[in-house]
Design a protein around this motif. Structure first.
Motif, short mmCIF file in Angstrom:
data_model
loop_
_atom_site.label_atom_id
_atom_site.label_comp_id
_atom_site.label_asym_id
_atom_site.label_seq_id
_atom_site.Cartn_x
_atom_site.Cartn_y
_atom_site.Cartn_z
N PRO A 21 0.82 -1.22 0.00
CA PRO A 21 0.00 0.00 0.00
C PRO A 21 0.85 1.26 0.00
O PRO A 21 1.88 1.32 0.66
N LEU A 22 0.39 2.26 -0.77
CA LEU A 22 1.05 3.57 -0.86
C LEU A 22 2.50 3.45 -1.27
O LEU A 22 3.36 4.21 -0.81
N PHE A 47 -4.55 3.13 14.32
CA PHE A 47 -4.22 1.71 14.39
C PHE A 47 -4.46 1.02 13.04
O PHE A 47 -3.59 0.32 12.53
N TYR A 48 -5.64 1.25 12.47
CA TYR A 48 -5.94 0.56 11.20
C TYR A 48 -5.14 1.14 10.04
O TYR A 48 -4.86 0.43 9.08
N TYR A 49 -4.77 2.40 10.13
CA TYR A 49 -3.87 2.95 9.10
C TYR A 49 -2.52 2.24 9.15
O TYR A 49 -1.95 1.86 8.12
N GLY A 50 -2.00 2.03 10.37
CA GLY A 50 -0.76 1.29 10.52
C GLY A 50 -0.89 -0.14 10.04
O GLY A 50 0.01 -0.69 9.40
N LEU A 51 -2.04 -0.73 10.35
CA LEU A 51 -2.29 -2.10 9.90
C LEU A 51 -2.33 -2.17 8.37
O LEU A 51 -1.80 -3.11 7.75
N PHE A 52 -2.95 -1.15 7.77
CA PHE A 52 -3.03 -1.07 6.31
C PHE A 52 -1.64 -0.94 5.70
O PHE A 52 -1.31 -1.60 4.71
N LEU A 53 -0.80 -0.09 6.30
CA LEU A 53 0.56 0.08 5.78
C LEU A 53 1.35 -1.21 5.88
O LEU A 53 2.24 -1.47 5.07
N GLY A 54 1.06 -2.01 6.88
CA GLY A 54 1.77 -3.28 7.06
C GLY A 54 1.09 -4.45 6.38
O GLY A 54 1.33 -5.60 6.75
N SER A 55 0.26 -4.17 5.39
CA SER A 55 -0.45 -5.22 4.64
C SER A 55 -1.22 -6.15 5.57
O SER A 55 -1.31 -7.36 5.33
N PHE A 56 -1.73 -5.62 6.68
CA PHE A 56 -2.52 -6.38 7.65
C PHE A 56 -1.74 -7.58 8.20
O PHE A 56 -2.32 -8.63 8.45
N SER A 57 -0.42 -7.40 8.31
CA SER A 57 0.42 -8.51 8.77
C SER A 57 1.38 -8.08 9.87
O SER A 57 2.34 -8.81 10.15
N ALA A 63 9.53 -5.52 0.15
CA ALA A 63 8.68 -4.94 -0.89
C ALA A 63 8.12 -3.58 -0.48
O ALA A 63 7.92 -2.70 -1.31
N ALA A 64 7.85 -3.41 0.82
CA ALA A 64 7.17 -2.18 1.26
C ALA A 64 8.15 -1.09 1.65
O ALA A 64 7.72 -0.04 2.13
N ASP A 65 9.44 -1.32 1.46
CA ASP A 65 10.44 -0.33 1.83
C ASP A 65 10.29 0.01 3.32
O ASP A 65 10.33 -0.87 4.14
N LYS A 66 10.09 1.30 3.66
CA LYS A 66 9.99 1.65 5.08
C LYS A 66 8.56 1.61 5.59
O LYS A 66 8.31 1.79 6.77
N ARG A 67 7.60 1.45 4.70
CA ARG A 67 6.19 1.58 5.11
C ARG A 67 5.76 0.45 6.04
O ARG A 67 4.88 0.66 6.88
N TRP A 68 6.31 -0.72 5.88
CA TRP A 68 5.92 -1.82 6.78
C TRP A 68 6.30 -1.47 8.21
O TRP A 68 5.52 -1.65 9.14
N ASP A 69 7.51 -0.93 8.37
CA ASP A 69 7.94 -0.55 9.73
C ASP A 69 7.15 0.65 10.25
O ASP A 69 6.81 0.70 11.43
N LEU A 70 6.87 1.60 9.37
CA LEU A 70 6.06 2.74 9.80
C LEU A 70 4.68 2.26 10.25
O LEU A 70 4.10 2.81 11.20
N GLY A 71 4.20 1.22 9.60
CA GLY A 71 2.89 0.67 9.96
C GLY A 71 2.87 0.15 11.38
O GLY A 71 1.97 0.49 12.16
N TRP A 72 3.86 -0.66 11.76
CA TRP A 72 3.79 -1.17 13.14
C TRP A 72 4.09 -0.08 14.16
O TRP A 72 3.60 -0.14 15.29
N VAL A 73 4.84 0.95 13.74
CA VAL A 73 5.05 2.08 14.66
C VAL A 73 3.72 2.78 14.93
O VAL A 73 3.41 3.16 16.07
#
Lengths: 66, 244
Positions: free
Chosen positions: A5-6, B102-112, B189-199
């Motif tokens: 996403p994004l 919370f759900y925005y972070g979950l979305f950034l982390g591909s719900f994982s 694949a998500a670069d930094k966004r996966w980590d930003l998601g769990w933050v």
């Protein structure tokens, strides 16, 4: 694999959202009156923004010097 | 109109000390009416005293100023405890902001990115991934991870083929430990966004701890109503300047 996403959007666009939510929620746990909540939220928003800009400035200077 | 003083027998709780049914008070200027005396605003009266001040509760009721039911409600759904207490504005603010983050972070982390690591014991699981200790405090949105962990632990006792939780077997669509290989793929694949998601999910969980405390004991900073100044009486001592 699906595109995450994004993908391709700078993560720095997320900062304003996080700053607003954190400062509003934190301030609302400190006070019950809305005028105080708003004032506290603005104060914390300014503090956090200044801190982050300061860190960014220091890192930029280090990157320029190295 | 004068108010009738309320007799407070020892060992009983008057209506003013009831957290959810405080009498109507004039709202503070520019603010939202607080529906109950909180731990910080209420003053404690001596046992057996009579009082007509809604902010005054007897000594026996001092422990009842805390509201564990509202605290649990705010844990389960952020802001629900404040809504139950009648603090509607704050309740809606928490109910919108925290799940949104919370759900925005979950979305950034591909719900994982909200899960407990598969380990035989909970302590080992939290030691391997302490982030979940903060995510847990967001309440119901983190419960699928607990469910998936419990299911994975029961599977560890009766092993089945395959590594990690399979997407098709999940109850809520997220919450399972996908295994190291899949998580590494997601992070690459998500670069930094996966980590930003769990933050983001971590921040939402930690902020909800403050919200739970706000529901339990009221806001951290309070401004008690000004006390009326006593009128001078003829018997009151005179100041030295007034003496001849």
């Amino acid at each position: 694999m699906n595109t995450p996403p994004l993908h391709g959007v700078s993560i720095y666009w997320d900062l304003p959202i996080i700053l607003v939510i954190v400062s509003l929620v934190y301030s609302a746990t400190r006070h019950d009156r809305w005028d105080l909540i708003i004032h506290e939220a603005i104060r914390w928003g300014v503090r956090m923004t200044t801190f982050l800009l300061g860190v960014g400035l220091v890192l930029t200077i280090f990157a320029y010097l190295s | 109109m004068p108010t009738n003083p309320v007799a407070v027998p020892a060992g009983t709780t008057p209506a003013s000390a009831n957290l959810n049914s405080a009498p109507a008070q004039p709202p503070p200027p520019n603010g939202e009416a607080s529906a109950r005396p909180t731990a910080a605003t209420a003053t404690v009266a001596p046992a057996g005293a009579t009082t007509s001040d809604p902010h005054t509760v007897p000594a026996e009721a001092s422990l009842e100023r805390f509201d564990p039911l509202a605290a649990f409600a705010s844990y389960a759904i952020p802001g629900l405890g404040q809504l139950l207490q009648g603090r509607t504005g704050k309740g809606i603010l928490f109910m919108v902001c925290l799940p949104l983050l919370f759900y925005y972070g979950l979305f950034l982390g591909s719900f994982s990115n909200v899960y407990m690591v598969r380990h035989p014991s909970i302590v080992q699981s939290l030691y391997a991934r302490p982030v979940f200790a903060a995510q847990f405090f967001i309440g119901v949105p983190a419960w699928p991870a607990i469910y998936e962990y419990a299911r994975a632990r029961s599977e560890m006792r009766q092993p089945i083929p395959g590594e990690g939780g399979e997407r098709g077997r999940q109850l809520f669509g997220y919450g399972a430990d996908l295994g190291e290989a899949k998580l590494n793929d997601l992070q690459r694949a998500a670069d930094k966004r996966w980590d930003l998601g769990w933050v983001c999910t971590l921040i939402a969980g930690v902020l909800n701890i403050l919200v739970i405390y706000d529901a339990f004991a009221g806001p951290a900073v309070t401004h008690p109503p000004p006390r009326p100044q006593p009128k001078p009486t003829p018997d009151s001592p005179t100041t030295p300047e007034s003496k001849p």
